[in-house]
Design a protein around this motif. Structure first.
Motif, PDB file in Angstrom:
ATOM      1  N   ILE A 117      39.495  49.440  27.944  1.00 42.84           N
ATOM      2  CA  ILE A 117      40.168  48.442  28.762  1.00 42.84           C
ATOM      3  C   ILE A 117      41.563  48.241  28.185  1.00 42.84           C
ATOM      4  O   ILE A 117      41.716  47.813  27.042  1.00 42.84           O
ATOM      5  N   GLY A 118      42.585  48.563  28.962  1.00 46.05           N
ATOM      6  CA  GLY A 118      43.972  48.300  28.585  1.00 46.05           C
ATOM      7  C   GLY A 118      44.474  47.143  29.409  1.00 46.05           C
ATOM      8  O   GLY A 118      44.144  47.023  30.589  1.00 46.05           O
ATOM      9  N   VAL A 119      45.244  46.248  28.824  1.00 44.02           N
ATOM     10  CA  VAL A 119      45.656  45.036  29.539  1.00 44.02           C
ATOM     11  C   VAL A 119      47.153  44.994  29.755  1.00 44.02           C
ATOM     12  O   VAL A 119      47.918  45.662  29.078  1.00 44.02           O
ATOM     13  N   ARG A 120      47.531  44.149  30.678  1.00 43.65           N
ATOM     14  CA  ARG A 120      48.940  43.887  30.957  1.00 43.65           C
ATOM     15  C   ARG A 120      49.142  42.378  30.976  1.00 43.65           C
ATOM     16  O   ARG A 120      49.554  41.803  31.957  1.00 43.65           O
ATOM     17  N   GLY A 121      48.758  41.684  29.895  1.00 39.53           N
ATOM     18  CA  GLY A 121      48.881  40.242  29.781  1.00 39.53           C
ATOM     19  C   GLY A 121      47.964  39.549  30.752  1.00 39.53           C
ATOM     20  O   GLY A 121      48.285  39.440  31.917  1.00 39.53           O
ATOM     21  N   LYS A 141      46.595  42.139  35.072  1.00 36.53           N
ATOM     22  CA  LYS A 141      46.098  43.476  35.401  1.00 36.53           C
ATOM     23  C   LYS A 141      45.368  44.084  34.214  1.00 36.53           C
ATOM     24  O   LYS A 141      45.734  43.850  33.064  1.00 36.53           O
ATOM     25  N   VAL A 142      44.373  44.895  34.535  1.00 32.39           N
ATOM     26  CA  VAL A 142      43.578  45.604  33.542  1.00 32.39           C
ATOM     27  C   VAL A 142      43.434  47.044  34.022  1.00 32.39           C
ATOM     28  O   VAL A 142      43.267  47.291  35.215  1.00 32.39           O
ATOM     29  N   LEU A 143      43.500  47.986  33.095  1.00 38.34           N
ATOM     30  CA  LEU A 143      43.256  49.383  33.411  1.00 38.34           C
ATOM     31  C   LEU A 143      41.946  49.793  32.752  1.00 38.34           C
ATOM     32  O   LEU A 143      41.829  49.784  31.529  1.00 38.34           O
ATOM     33  N   VAL A 144      40.951  50.112  33.571  1.00 35.41           N
ATOM     34  CA  VAL A 144      39.655  50.567  33.080  1.00 35.41           C
ATOM     35  C   VAL A 144      39.695  52.089  33.117  1.00 35.41           C
ATOM     36  O   VAL A 144      39.936  52.685  34.174  1.00 35.41           O
ATOM     37  N   GLY A 149      38.101  59.270  34.541  1.00 35.26           N
ATOM     38  CA  GLY A 149      39.103  58.705  35.440  1.00 35.26           C
ATOM     39  C   GLY A 149      39.552  57.326  35.014  1.00 35.26           C
ATOM     40  O   GLY A 149      39.211  56.862  33.937  1.00 35.26           O
ATOM     41  N   GLN A 150      40.308  56.690  35.891  1.00 32.77           N
ATOM     42  CA  GLN A 150      40.789  55.347  35.593  1.00 32.77           C
ATOM     43  C   GLN A 150      40.907  54.536  36.874  1.00 32.77           C
ATOM     44  O   GLN A 150      41.028  55.099  37.960  1.00 32.77           O
ATOM     45  N   LEU A 151      40.855  53.189  36.725  1.00 30.23           N
ATOM     46  CA  LEU A 151      40.953  52.293  37.865  1.00 30.23           C
ATOM     47  C   LEU A 151      41.692  51.033  37.435  1.00 30.23           C
ATOM     48  O   LEU A 151      41.223  50.312  36.564  1.00 30.23           O
ATOM     49  N   PRO A 152      42.863  50.768  38.037  1.00 32.95           N
ATOM     50  CA  PRO A 152      43.537  49.500  37.765  1.00 32.95           C
ATOM     51  C   PRO A 152      42.872  48.390  38.582  1.00 32.95           C
ATOM     52  O   PRO A 152      42.554  48.593  39.766  1.00 32.95           O
ATOM     53  N   ASP A 155      45.571  41.496  39.639  1.00 35.12           N
ATOM     54  CA  ASP A 155      46.647  41.082  40.528  1.00 35.12           C
ATOM     55  C   ASP A 155      47.312  42.290  41.180  1.00 35.12           C
ATOM     56  O   ASP A 155      47.611  43.281  40.506  1.00 35.12           O
ATOM     57  N   ASP A 156      47.549  42.206  42.487  1.00 34.52           N
ATOM     58  CA  ASP A 156      48.235  43.244  43.263  1.00 34.52           C
ATOM     59  C   ASP A 156      47.517  44.598  43.253  1.00 34.52           C
ATOM     60  O   ASP A 156      48.137  45.631  43.513  1.00 34.52           O
ATOM     61  N   GLN A 157      46.231  44.605  42.931  1.00 37.58           N
ATOM     62  CA  GLN A 157      45.446  45.836  42.939  1.00 37.58           C
ATOM     63  C   GLN A 157      44.412  45.760  44.060  1.00 37.58           C
ATOM     64  O   GLN A 157      44.161  44.683  44.609  1.00 37.58           O
ATOM     65  N   SER A 158      43.784  46.867  44.397  1.00 34.46           N
ATOM     66  CA  SER A 158      42.768  46.892  45.447  1.00 34.46           C
ATOM     67  C   SER A 158      41.499  46.144  45.043  1.00 34.46           C
ATOM     68  O   SER A 158      40.761  45.672  45.899  1.00 34.46           O
ATOM     69  N   TYR A 159      41.235  46.065  43.737  1.00 29.15           N
ATOM     70  CA  TYR A 159      40.012  45.437  43.245  1.00 29.15           C
ATOM     71  C   TYR A 159      40.309  44.503  42.080  1.00 29.15           C
ATOM     72  O   TYR A 159      41.266  44.701  41.341  1.00 29.15           O
TER      73      TYR A 159
END
Length: 170
Positions: A117-121, A141-144, A149-152, A155-159
């Motif tokens: 899990i990478g974060v963006r505050g 926002k979080v990047l899993v 693969g990966q899924l953001p 906020d402002d994301q599809s999920y």
């Protein structure tokens, strides 16, 4: 307590059986206890804990959680040298990130056996159950991501939520 090491967090709440261990020893945790880099924090059945990190981050641990504080270092003079690496072996956590994620988001990461899990505050939650990970981004926002693969999410994301099975893309 680890010799010549500054604490990276303090216990705000320790309810039930909450311990910290390192390679040399284990100790029971209570309110205001210090947590050090390299320690593993464990919560037992019907136990919870809340930690306040030295960069202002607040982290809550669910019952039956094992979390390794691999690295937690903030460098306000050179934020790109800041690093927070937490490894959740099992269980669940929710966190409101602090200065490290705000100043250098790429430096803050939570690893699990299923995905990173990478974060963006942000304010996010992660629950690990056997070979499945569930992540939620409540704010920010979080990047899993994993090897497939990966899924953001957030906020402002599809999920806002992600469910990941071991060996499958988020």
């Amino acid at each position: 307590v680890l010799a010549n090491t500054k604490p990276v967090a303090k216990v705000v709440v320790a309810s039930g059986n909450v311990t910290a261990r390192n390679e040399e020893s284990a100790r029971s945790l209570e309110r205001r206890a210090s947590i050090y880099e390299g320690e593993t924090v464990l919560t037992g059945v019907d136990s919870r804990s809340q930690l306040r990190f030295n960069d202002g981050a607040l982290l809550s641990l669910d019952p039956q959680t094992e979390l390794v504080i691999e690295t937690y270092r903030r460098n306000p003079d050179d934020p790109e040298k800041s690093r927070a690496l937490l490894k959740m072996v099992e269980g669940g956590l929710r966190t409101i990130t602090g200065a490290i994620a705000e100043e250098f988001p790429e430096g803050y990461e939570v690893e699990t056996p299923v995905a990173g899990i990478g974060v963006r505050g942000t304010d996010f939650q992660v629950v690990m159950a056997d070979t499945e990970l569930v992540a939620a981004a409540w704010q920010g926002k979080v990047l899993v991501s994993n090897e497939v693969g990966q899924l953001p999410i957030g906020d402002d994301q599809s999920y806002r939520f992600a469910r990941v099975q071991k060996g499958q893309a988020p």
